[in-house]
Design an enzyme around this catalytic site. Structure first.
Site, PDB file in Angstrom:
ATOM      1  N   CYS A  55     -34.779 -29.714   2.498  1.00  0.00           N
ATOM      2  CA  CYS A  55     -35.244 -29.095   1.258  1.00  0.00           C
ATOM      3  C   CYS A  55     -34.277 -27.979   0.853  1.00  0.00           C
ATOM      4  O   CYS A  55     -33.392 -27.586   1.614  1.00  0.00           O
ATOM      5  CB  CYS A  55     -36.678 -28.577   1.424  1.00  0.00           C
TER       6      CYS A  55
ATOM      7  N   GLU B 212     -66.485 -19.256  24.318  1.00  0.00           N
ATOM      8  CA  GLU B 212     -65.569 -18.619  23.367  1.00  0.00           C
ATOM      9  C   GLU B 212     -66.047 -17.195  23.125  1.00  0.00           C
ATOM     10  O   GLU B 212     -67.245 -16.944  23.008  1.00  0.00           O
ATOM     11  CB  GLU B 212     -65.538 -19.405  22.059  1.00  0.00           C
TER      12      GLU B 212
ATOM     13  N   ASP C 238     -57.462 -24.258  26.834  1.00  0.00           N
ATOM     14  CA  ASP C 238     -56.564 -24.315  25.670  1.00  0.00           C
ATOM     15  C   ASP C 238     -56.352 -22.891  25.175  1.00  0.00           C
ATOM     16  O   ASP C 238     -56.848 -22.488  24.125  1.00  0.00           O
ATOM     17  CB  ASP C 238     -57.170 -25.192  24.573  1.00  0.00           C
TER      18      ASP C 238
ATOM     19  N   CYS D 140     -49.569 -24.753  23.909  1.00  0.00           N
ATOM     20  CA  CYS D 140     -48.593 -24.813  22.814  1.00  0.00           C
ATOM     21  C   CYS D 140     -47.328 -24.044  23.164  1.00  0.00           C
ATOM     22  O   CYS D 140     -46.443 -23.893  22.325  1.00  0.00           O
ATOM     23  CB  CYS D 140     -49.212 -24.268  21.523  1.00  0.00           C
TER      24      CYS D 140
ATOM     25  N   CYS E 276     -40.437 -28.533  -0.283  1.00  0.00           N
ATOM     26  CA  CYS E 276     -40.699 -28.380   1.153  1.00  0.00           C
ATOM     27  C   CYS E 276     -41.071 -29.722   1.771  1.00  0.00           C
ATOM     28  O   CYS E 276     -41.901 -30.464   1.240  1.00  0.00           O
ATOM     29  CB  CYS E 276     -41.821 -27.368   1.365  1.00  0.00           C
TER      30      CYS E 276
ATOM     31  N   CYS F 137     -38.687 -24.422   9.329  1.00  0.00           N
ATOM     32  CA  CYS F 137     -38.096 -25.488  10.148  1.00  0.00           C
ATOM     33  C   CYS F 137     -36.839 -24.963  10.832  1.00  0.00           C
ATOM     34  O   CYS F 137     -36.156 -24.092  10.311  1.00  0.00           O
ATOM     35  CB  CYS F 137     -37.691 -26.685   9.296  1.00  0.00           C
TER      36      CYS F 137
END
Length: 386
Positions: free
Chosen positions: A4, A269, A314, A341, A93, A13
């Site tokens: 882009c 949580e 997680d 992650c 994008c 990115c």
């Protein structure tokens, strides 16, 4: 390869333009080397799962208002890679859905025509703060949320902006447009004094056969189709069992999926709003074998009498807190499925648990094409005799 107009300037990115297969190979090599360098032995590596969509895959984008250079015109976009005070605008994008690009382009032109200022978070001046756009991948429902300074005299301008958006030709359907006004000095997305300009304050999407209500602040994986792959891997690692714990359960996505394999799931949580949303998601999906607990993980588990065959973790990018590490060492759970992650924090946590738990399987899932980020799923089992 497609790139882009803002590529290599904005921070969205890092590897757009690189062959996707090469991206996967690089990510795989990086994770495996990390395990090897830290002497983490894996009994079985199950490979890297590509994202089903590699372009326009994000269901959420959070944009900043600013300019590309000093005294330049107003932009709505992402922070710069080299200078975080710069904001770059890419109407083409490649990671955001086309509807997002249309909404951002329209908003930029409108606010430029109104000569509105953007927030300078160093001087704590300026009106426009952030713009959030979210979309249901399966439902194509859109939620737009504008955050500004607390200047009620400009509400009428924002009202006209919302009216303009409702007339756009989009692939999806705008279900709600929200406006928050805040004078906080933080540069985080502010949701104080929120008013609904159009429709409702949430939208819907699905993970597999489960439906979820999602608001501006709700956690929901940003790549829905890849998340379905990720959660499928989690379920595959878990045999049918009596009891499962889901720690750091957020709005309950994993907990509700675990209910398919476990007779009873304890979902823990600490954030009250997330627990409220999780309970509602369970009701909406007619799931009755999940118990939601709003508490610190270690405190809640001490009060649960039923011991689990599986524990799912997680945690945030920072990984597990040292107190939770000690807690896992003390409790000696039979099986732990760790979703991460951040491979760096995952490996550090695995080193801390290495004496007690053996890594049985490792999966990598590419949730974020054209970036350096990746998700990993590890199944750990307690070492015999420990």
């Amino acid at each position: 390869m497609d790139v882009c107009s803002a590529f290599n300037k904005c921070g969205g990115c890092q590897t757009l333009g690189t062959n996707y297969q090469l991206q996967l190979e690089t990510k795989e090599k990086t994770v495996l080397q990390l395990f090897e360098q830290n002497n983490i032995t894996v009994e079985k590596y199950d490979g890297i799962t590509p994202s089903p969509d590699i372009y326009h895959y994000r269901n959420k984008m959070e944009y900043s208002f600013g300019n590309e250079y000093k005294d330049g015109p107003l932009n709505i976009g992402l922070k710069g890679r080299k200078r975080l005070i710069d904001v770059y605008y890419g109407p083409d994008c490649m990671i955001a859905p086309q509807d997002f690009n249309t909404i951002v382009s329209c908003s930029r032109e409108f606010f430029l025509s109104e000569n509105l200022t953007f927030r300078n978070f160093l001087r704590h001046q300026g009106y426009l703060r952030h713009l959030s756009v979210r979309q249901g991948t399966h439902t194509h429902e859109l939620l737009v949320h504008l955050s500004t300074d607390k200047d009620y005299e400009k509400d009428h301008i924002v009202d006209r902006w919302a009216q303009l958006l409702t007339g756009l030709k989009l692939e999806g359907t705008i279900k709600g447009i929200l406006h928050s006004r805040s004078d906080t000095r933080s540069n985080m997305f502010a949701v104080e004094n929120t008013r609904t300009l159009y429709g409702q304050d949430l939208f819907h999407d699905k993970i597999g056969d489960l439906s979820f209500k999602i608001s501006t602040g709700s956690f929901f994986q940003t790549n829905t189709r890849a998340a379905e792959k990720l959660y499928g891997i989690v379920l595959d690692k878990m045999e049918e069992c009596t009891i499962a714990y889901d720690l750091y359960s957020g709005t309950g996505t994993i907990s509700l999926l675990l209910s398919k394999k476990a007779k009873k799931v304890y979902s823990i949580e600490i954030v009250p709003q997330a627990v409220i949303a999780a309970k509602q998601n369970a009701l909406d999906n007619n799931i009755q074998n999940v118990e939601f607990i709003c508490s610190d993980v270690k405190d809640a588990v001490e009060n649960i009498k039923e011991k689990p065959q599986y524990v799912v973790l997680d945690p945030p990018r920072a990984g597990l807190h040292p107190d939770v590490i000690r807690f896992l060492q003390r409790k000696k759970f039979q099986n732990i499925i760790y979703v991460s992650c951040n491979p760096q924090s995952l490996v550090q946590n695995l080193k801390d648990l290495n004496e007690l738990y053996q890594v049985k399987t490792l999966n990598i899932v590419d949730m974020f094409p054209h970036t350096e980020h990746v998700e990993t799923v590890v199944l750990m089992s307690r070492v015999e005799g420990k």
